[in-house]
Design an enzyme around this catalytic site. Structure first.
Site, PDB file in Angstrom:
ATOM      1  N   GLU A 132      10.052   1.971  10.585  1.00  0.00           N
ATOM      2  CA  GLU A 132      11.057   2.985  10.270  1.00  0.00           C
ATOM      3  C   GLU A 132      10.316   4.309  10.251  1.00  0.00           C
ATOM      4  O   GLU A 132       9.565   4.610   9.328  1.00  0.00           O
ATOM      5  CB  GLU A 132      11.710   2.673   8.918  1.00  0.00           C
ATOM      6  CG  GLU A 132      13.066   3.334   8.733  1.00  0.00           C
ATOM      7  CD  GLU A 132      12.983   4.601   7.928  1.00  0.00           C
ATOM      8  OE1 GLU A 132      13.089   5.683   8.552  1.00  0.00           O
ATOM      9  OE2 GLU A 132      12.825   4.530   6.705  1.00  0.00           O
ATOM     10  N   CYS A 187      13.617  11.269   6.219  1.00  0.00           N
ATOM     11  CA  CYS A 187      13.589  10.926   7.639  1.00  0.00           C
ATOM     12  C   CYS A 187      14.980  10.934   8.249  1.00  0.00           C
ATOM     13  O   CYS A 187      15.136  11.148   9.456  1.00  0.00           O
ATOM     14  CB  CYS A 187      12.925   9.565   7.848  1.00  0.00           C
ATOM     15  SG  CYS A 187      13.675   8.231   6.886  1.00  0.00           S
ATOM     16  N   LYS A 236       0.865  -1.182   0.000  1.00  0.00           N
ATOM     17  CA  LYS A 236       0.000   0.000   0.000  1.00  0.00           C
ATOM     18  C   LYS A 236       0.902   1.231   0.000  1.00  0.00           C
ATOM     19  O   LYS A 236       1.440   1.623   1.022  1.00  0.00           O
ATOM     20  CB  LYS A 236      -0.905  -0.002   1.231  1.00  0.00           C
ATOM     21  CG  LYS A 236      -2.260   0.724   1.028  1.00  0.00           C
ATOM     22  CD  LYS A 236      -2.163   2.199   0.710  1.00  0.00           C
ATOM     23  CE  LYS A 236      -1.845   3.013   1.944  1.00  0.00           C
ATOM     24  NZ  LYS A 236      -1.828   4.500   1.609  1.00  0.00           N
ATOM     25  N   GLU A 286       9.875  17.174  14.284  1.00  0.00           N
ATOM     26  CA  GLU A 286      10.288  16.884  12.911  1.00  0.00           C
ATOM     27  C   GLU A 286       9.557  17.807  11.947  1.00  0.00           C
ATOM     28  O   GLU A 286       8.355  17.663  11.710  1.00  0.00           O
ATOM     29  CB  GLU A 286       9.998  15.420  12.559  1.00  0.00           C
ATOM     30  CG  GLU A 286      10.516  15.032  11.191  1.00  0.00           C
ATOM     31  CD  GLU A 286      10.191  13.589  10.814  1.00  0.00           C
ATOM     32  OE1 GLU A 286      11.017  12.971  10.116  1.00  0.00           O
ATOM     33  OE2 GLU A 286       9.129  13.085  11.219  1.00  0.00           O
TER      34      GLU A 286
END
Length: 494
Positions: free
Chosen positions: A254, A288, A179, A390
């Protein structure tokens, strides 16, 4: 419209399949803001069909029963096809994600090819071991595939992050339902057909595009899925892990990052600043493992900031189709707005905008694109939200440190632990500080040095499990122990 990204269908059980509800969603070109094409809007019914196909391919099909060498041939053929069709994949990633074509070609496409090459080698190394025991038996272990893997990937590196999971899962003999992010679904649909062309049997790879709340949630909850491999934000990952935990599915996560980039006074400043810029503008900061927190020794702080002030505005920004472009648009308008909100917050928190902070002035079709200027901010307090959260965009915060202990303390002070880096000429310091930084991967005197042989992954709220390297296959296999009784032979009469 190019055939490369024409309106496509889902890919289930080896064939193009319309979504059960017949719905489609717009796919936007981030460089212009215009609709590029449409993609199927899959839902729980489509996920069920894909899982049934993957389950049948695993339980009854040839893939798990092939030798590792035979699976390796298919995976290596995938790598060859990726390179043969590189132009199409470059166009897809550039149009779908807004990636500069040079980045897409030399990083995204080539990395995906290398992943399949590396995993084709790993497919031939899945062996067990004989264990020495005092019991009268032959004891040995086997490493076997888990079954059906549900792979969920984000918008920023669609080709690389899907290949990371799919190549390793298939190398181990699993089947996959993928997905992709609803923002950037096109390379996933392209790759499904490419794997079929390479010889992957029907049902081995299935792709369902759609939203997280519909298709993603259905994949997490489906009882026919044996393992979840997820890359995405920490907030979404936390929920995904919780849902998978309800069904006792093993997961690898992750997640987000907020990497610290340390520059010591003895560093090669010119080289360090080049790496610092790469670390926060690479992929428009949508990475990331970016380095958005710059920590600089106090005695060189002002000099480093001045070099950044002069250098950052000169980094080429604009049309992703121009080979000279380094910084393209954000992948979507909502991502740009999030970055702009953080820049506004930085001003409220007392930060000083050294350079950037707005939208670039572009003309023509690019005027409608989702661009932001690369931004450098100083003067923020240690508890600033912009420092600790972030941002996921081309924003760099700069703080100073007095000594090595303070540098490490500042670097480890956030909830994340995915990547970190440092610059120094002192080899002893390099090893010492690298061992103290709380991150899954640490780079010394550069940034984003990645290779399929080198594992990466997070600690703390950056997730758990490792991708890349032989460690990756551990997440896609289970160990079976076999113990065969060896009765003591009867004594012969003398």
């Amino acid at each position: 419209m190019s055939a490369t990204y024409e309106d496509r269908q889902l890919f289930i059980d080896g064939r193009d399949t319309a979504s059960a509800a017949g719905r489609r969603m717009d796919v936007i070109d981030p460089s212009t803001g215009n609709v590029l094409t449409t993609a199927p809007l899959g839902d729980a019914a489509d996920i069920d069909a894909a899982v049934v196909a993957a389950r049948r391919a695993f339980d009854e099909g040839p893939w798990p029963r092939m030798s590792g060498r035979d699976r390796a041939r298919v995976l290596h053929r995938v790598a060859d096809l990726i390179r043969e069709r590189a132009d199409e994949l470059v166009e897809i990633e550039s149009r779908d994600v807004g990636k500069p074509v040079t980045l897409a070609r030399h990083v995204d496409v080539e990395t995906a090819a290398q992943q399949y090459e590396y995993c084709s080698a790993l497919a031939q190394t899945l062996d067990g071991s004989v264990r020495d025991t005092p019991i009268p038996a032959l004891a040995y272990t086997r490493r076997e595939p888990l079954g059906v893997v549900g792979a969920i990937t984000p918008f920023n590196f669609p080709l690389i992050l899907s290949s990371t999971k799919i190549a390793a899962a298939l190398a181990a003999g699993n089947t996959v339902v993928h997905k992709p992010a609803d923002d950037t679904p096109l390379s996933a649909l392209f790759m499904a057909r490419l794997l079929a062309d390479a010889g992957a049997p029907e049902g081995v790879l299935n792709v369902v595009t759609g939203t997280g709340p519909e298709a993603g949630d259905a994949l997490l909850r489906h009882p026919g899925v044996d393992k979840i491999a997820f890359t995405g934000s920490t907030a979404v990952g936390r929920r995904a892990a919780s849902v998978a935990g309800e069904h006792l599915k093993p997961v690898t996560m992750e997640l987000g990052g907020n990497g610290a980039h340390l520059v010591f006074a003895d560093a090669d400043i010119e080289s360090a600043v080049g790496a610092v810029i790469k670390a926060f503008v690479f992929n428009t900061g949508q990475f990331c493992m970016a380095g958005p927190r710059l920590l600089v020794a106090a005695e060189v702080h002002d000099a480093v900031v001045e070099v950044l002030r002069q250098a950052v505005p000169g980094v080429p920004l604009g049309d992703p189709r121009d080979p000279a472009t380094v910084i393209g648009p954000m992948a979507g308008d909502q991502h740009r707005k999030k970055v702009e909100e953080y820049v506004a917050l930085a001003r409220q928190e007392g930060g000083r905008i050294v350079t950037g902070g707005g939208r670039p002035e572009l003309t023509g079709d690019l005027a409608g694109g989702f661009y932001v200027e690369p931004t450098v901010i100083t003067g923020l307090p240690a508890d600033s939200r912009v420092v600790n959260e972030e941002v996921f965009g081309p924003v760099l915060t700069v703080q100073s440190f007095a000594d090595e202990d303070e540098a490490v303390a500042l670097a480890n002070s956030t909830a994340y632990g995915l990547a970190a880096g440092l610059h120094t000429r002192d080899l002893a310091r390099a090893h010492r500080v690298a061992g103290r930084l709380d991150a899954g991967i640490v780079w010394v005197n550069d940034w984003a040095m990645l290779d399929p042989a080198v594992p990466f992954g997070g600690v703390k709220q950056s997730g758990f499990g490792r991708e890349y390297g032989p460690e990756a296959l551990e997440a896609y296999t289970k160990t079976r122990s076999v113990v065969i009784s060896l009765p003591t032979p009867p004594q012969e009469e003398s």
